[in-house]
Design a protein around this motif. Sequence first.
Motif, PDB file in Angstrom:
ATOM      1  N   UNK A  46      70.730  66.730  50.083  1.00 49.67           N
ATOM      2  CA  UNK A  46      71.288  67.093  48.770  1.00 49.67           C
ATOM      3  C   UNK A  46      71.234  68.581  48.763  1.00 49.67           C
ATOM      4  N   UNK A  47      70.446  69.214  49.471  1.00 50.00           N
ATOM      5  CA  UNK A  47      70.225  70.787  49.128  1.00 50.00           C
ATOM      6  C   UNK A  47      71.260  71.551  50.261  1.00 50.00           C
ATOM      7  N   UNK A  48      72.222  70.726  51.051  1.00 54.98           N
ATOM      8  CA  UNK A  48      73.050  71.473  51.877  1.00 54.98           C
ATOM      9  C   UNK A  48      74.545  71.354  51.292  1.00 54.98           C
ATOM     10  N   UNK A  49      74.740  72.617  51.104  1.00 55.31           N
ATOM     11  CA  UNK A  49      76.313  72.775  50.614  1.00 55.31           C
ATOM     12  C   UNK A  49      76.889  73.912  51.231  1.00 55.31           C
ATOM     13  N   UNK A  50      77.779  73.490  52.260  1.00 54.68           N
ATOM     14  CA  UNK A  50      78.318  74.650  52.940  1.00 54.68           C
ATOM     15  C   UNK A  50      79.578  73.946  53.467  1.00 54.68           C
ATOM     16  N   UNK A  51      80.535  74.856  53.534  1.00 52.80           N
ATOM     17  CA  UNK A  51      81.846  74.198  54.088  1.00 52.80           C
ATOM     18  C   UNK A  51      81.884  73.364  55.493  1.00 52.80           C
ATOM     19  N   UNK A  52      81.043  73.936  56.288  1.00 54.52           N
ATOM     20  CA  UNK A  52      80.927  73.344  57.796  1.00 54.52           C
ATOM     21  C   UNK A  52      79.836  72.545  57.844  1.00 54.52           C
ATOM     22  N   UNK A  53      79.110  72.016  56.735  1.00 51.83           N
ATOM     23  CA  UNK A  53      78.013  71.033  56.977  1.00 51.83           C
ATOM     24  C   UNK A  53      78.674  69.751  56.090  1.00 51.83           C
ATOM     25  N   UNK A  54      78.345  68.534  56.558  1.00 52.80           N
ATOM     26  CA  UNK A  54      78.749  67.510  56.022  1.00 52.80           C
ATOM     27  C   UNK A  54      77.880  67.387  54.592  1.00 52.80           C
ATOM     28  N   UNK A  55      78.570  66.958  53.468  1.00 50.38           N
ATOM     29  CA  UNK A  55      78.001  67.110  52.101  1.00 50.38           C
ATOM     30  C   UNK A  55      77.580  65.685  51.716  1.00 50.38           C
ATOM     31  N   UNK A  56      76.521  65.372  50.907  1.00 48.80           N
ATOM     32  CA  UNK A  56      76.106  64.317  50.491  1.00 48.80           C
ATOM     33  C   UNK A  56      76.610  64.204  48.973  1.00 48.80           C
ATOM     34  N   UNK A  57      77.610  63.294  48.862  1.00 46.62           N
ATOM     35  CA  UNK A  57      78.428  62.771  47.816  1.00 46.62           C
ATOM     36  C   UNK A  57      77.774  62.141  46.625  1.00 46.62           C
ATOM     37  N   UNK A  58      77.033  61.186  47.040  1.00 47.35           N
ATOM     38  CA  UNK A  58      76.309  60.292  46.184  1.00 47.35           C
ATOM     39  C   UNK A  58      75.296  59.570  46.645  1.00 47.35           C
TER      40      UNK A  58
ATOM     41  N   UNK B   7      68.921  52.825  42.676  1.00 49.94           N
ATOM     42  CA  UNK B   7      68.647  51.980  41.684  1.00 49.94           C
ATOM     43  C   UNK B   7      68.134  50.882  42.242  1.00 49.94           C
ATOM     44  N   UNK B   8      68.891  50.458  43.185  1.00 44.54           N
ATOM     45  CA  UNK B   8      68.791  48.717  43.582  1.00 44.54           C
ATOM     46  C   UNK B   8      68.763  48.741  45.002  1.00 44.54           C
ATOM     47  N   UNK B   9      68.377  47.781  45.696  1.00 46.68           N
ATOM     48  CA  UNK B   9      68.542  47.522  47.063  1.00 46.68           C
ATOM     49  C   UNK B   9      69.990  47.074  47.491  1.00 46.68           C
ATOM     50  N   UNK B  10      70.581  47.460  48.593  1.00 45.56           N
ATOM     51  CA  UNK B  10      69.557  48.502  49.598  1.00 45.56           C
ATOM     52  C   UNK B  10      69.907  49.816  49.201  1.00 45.56           C
ATOM     53  N   UNK B  11      69.100  50.722  49.393  1.00 47.93           N
ATOM     54  CA  UNK B  11      69.347  52.192  49.255  1.00 47.93           C
ATOM     55  C   UNK B  11      70.280  52.847  50.210  1.00 47.93           C
ATOM     56  N   UNK B  12      71.262  53.654  49.539  1.00 50.51           N
ATOM     57  CA  UNK B  12      72.247  53.909  50.219  1.00 50.51           C
ATOM     58  C   UNK B  12      72.311  55.733  49.903  1.00 50.51           C
ATOM     59  N   UNK B  13      72.751  56.519  51.090  1.00 51.12           N
ATOM     60  CA  UNK B  13      73.326  57.807  50.853  1.00 51.12           C
ATOM     61  C   UNK B  13      74.786  57.798  51.091  1.00 51.12           C
ATOM     62  N   UNK B  14      75.643  58.460  50.342  1.00 50.11           N
ATOM     63  CA  UNK B  14      76.866  58.645  50.660  1.00 50.11           C
ATOM     64  C   UNK B  14      77.282  60.027  51.219  1.00 50.11           C
TER      65      UNK B  14
END
Length: 824
Positions: A595-607, A611-618
């Motif tokens: 969530x700290x990475x914000x650069x045009x050439x780094x893949x960004x965490x969108x969401x 709250x519930x299983x399964x835990x996900x990062x998008x």
Amino acid sequence: PAICRYPLGMHEGTIRDEDITASSQWYDSTGPQYARLQREEGDGAWCPAGLLQPEDVQFLQIDLHKLFFITLIGTQGRHARATGKEFARAYRIDYSRNGERWISWKDRQGGQVIQGNTDTYDVVLKDLRPPIIARYIRVIPVTELPMTVCMRVELYGCLWFDGLASYSIPEGGTIAAPGSPIVYLNDSTYDGFQERRHLYGGLGQLTDGVLGLDDFTQSHQYRVWPGYDYIGWKNESFSAGFVEMEFQFDRQRNFTSMKVHCNNMFPKGVKIFHKADCEWEPDPVGVSTILDDKNPSARFVTIPLNQRVGKAVLCRFHFADTWLMISEISFQSVCLLCTETTSVLTSTWVGEKADDSSTSVLVGCLVAIILLLLAFIVVILWKQYVHKRLAKGYSNNEDDSISTDFTCISILSLVHNLRDSSVLYLGCGPSFSDTFQCTVSSKCPQEELFSMMYLPQSEQPACSGDYAEPDLTKSTPHQGFQNNVPHYAETDIVSLQGVTGNNMYAVPALTVDSLTKKDISVGEFPWQQLRLKEKLGEGQFGEVHLCEADGLLEFLGLSSLELPTQPVLVAVKMLRSNVNKTARNDFLKEIKIMSRLKDPNIIRLLGVCVRDDPLCMITEYMENGDLNQFLSQREICSSFALSNNIPCVSYSNLLFMATQIASGMKYLASLNFVHRDLATRNCLVGNSYTIKIADFGMSRNLYSGDYYRIQGRAVLPIRWMAWESILLGKFTTASDVWAFGVTLWEMFTLCKEQPYSLLSDEQVIENTGEFFRSQGRQIYLSQTPLCPNAVFDLMLKCWSRDIKDRPTFDMIHHFLVEQMDGTV
């Protein structure tokens, strides 16, 4: 072929005058001994007598005295200090392994004529594709009109250590499926004979140094048919259930092992052989393989030959499925008494005739005893030499990357030979004695922000001050060693994997510990709006999926009332619901880092979905997939590629993409983040050649061959890793710079070849020991034909032995921007 490109001695004179002969010569001063590239002796070159007619066959012959693997030839005309005017516009090559049977070289499309020179002075280098394995070479000038011809020549390659002189195999088959192109699996470059669908007396694609791709219908080569890189046989064509191959060698040899590169595309009925056996008397040797129904990647299978002696090997490869496909076979062996006395040694293979005389048997026994004694002496001397070198290195080296603070250094390239080990463990200095001392201590130099060493993250020392020097006077056995044999505890192994199988960034320990939930700057995305499309990979505790996210643009506040909303392609890292608390905490830690990475050439965490299983990062995913696949499916742009609608990239495209990777790594370095797995497989490509650096290449089965697995647990991308990362477990921004150099090399091969493709994993690790010793014996990746000198010089700087000599990502980015400006 990419590495084996050394001059064989025409220019340097190591090929003697008497070994260079010719069919004719105009004068003594234009004899064959003057056909040496870039030399101006005599009248400047070899010139055959009289005007060369189109039907003439005049040749220059070179005797190399041993079998060589020849990959390149250079030619030059007669300059004679500006008085010459003759050169060969074209030529062809004949070659022989025994001086009796001569073979005409042909390229992969069947052409024999090679384009030569256009003036008298410039050197023209031509790759031999396929390469030649031969002792004798004849260069035959070709002309369309009567003219005077003169030539100077150099051959490039290396000694043919295999010693293989010929192999005999059944003819390959074809796959003809309705609606699909025919796949030809024959040995198209075989230079022997064919009789009754059996090949014998020659060499071909099994020894050309080219490894087949995972998809056997694809090829490294240009303008060839599907299946070109493999020789394949169908099970139903062999009633015995196996393919029999015979290998004949130049001399009597002591065999250690045989490596066979096989296809394993099991969805199409192709698997590696389930068993191989090789005949020797009194007992055969062989191996049974573990069939892999999860990873369709092609791979090497090693067959131990257990130091058997012979001049021929007969092996049977048993089918495991409908098809068996092999692209390359190599042997690890030692020539026994490579002199004329070899004949006193008799082969133990059933096909070799044994000498019944008692004298020959006695001589053979004596020779074997002498060889064993010599080997024993060499091992003793080598251990003493290693001891002295390590002791000297620990006491004298002031480089902070190899100081006496690191008393537990993993010198795998040495330990592998002395301890017969093939996995990483804590090797204890300064000597490998019976009592081990393993005290890990570090002064935490500025550039080392989060050194993994061989401890879990929870046990990492914070880099906030100096640590006491270890007490070298005490000598206590390390708990990890029992009976002087290393014990492979989890804490001893470097682990780069996150919980879902992706690489997990190394960050300053205090930064990670200080993160809280409020540091997550992305929102909770509804799980129900994700549609799974494809599983990209998996790890021990989770998976990575390619998904379509409905309503993501609205979620991010990027939707427009004028445009219809479209689902967005995303990568979803998903934690399994039944994992333990530690894995859940590590997954949340990954989310906080991303969530700290914000650069045009780094893949960004969108969401996230936490709250519930399964835990996900998008996270973001790019339209064109990863850079490795993107480049491997393209050629360099040329008039031919453009006119035939072949997908291609230009040199400026490559520079643009490399500049973006450098920019993204520059951003990570500014945050004191260390990537630890930078490679083309971890760079995603969007439209207009945009690049974003990702981290989940490690989880993908497609790239399992790029990682060295330690006891089935940790995996290391050793072909991209700096020497200090492998030997010291030290990961810094400087080791990322090393990996960037390898990534750049991948790009300028268009990802057609794996780094150090001709070296085994163990040899790659041994090579890092040469970087550590810095005695000039280390092997570098070679300059590729697409790579300009300035860019290759940058790669070499990235691979500097000393950390302080490597450029920073700031410097790399600035250099690449300047290179881009120069191409405009």
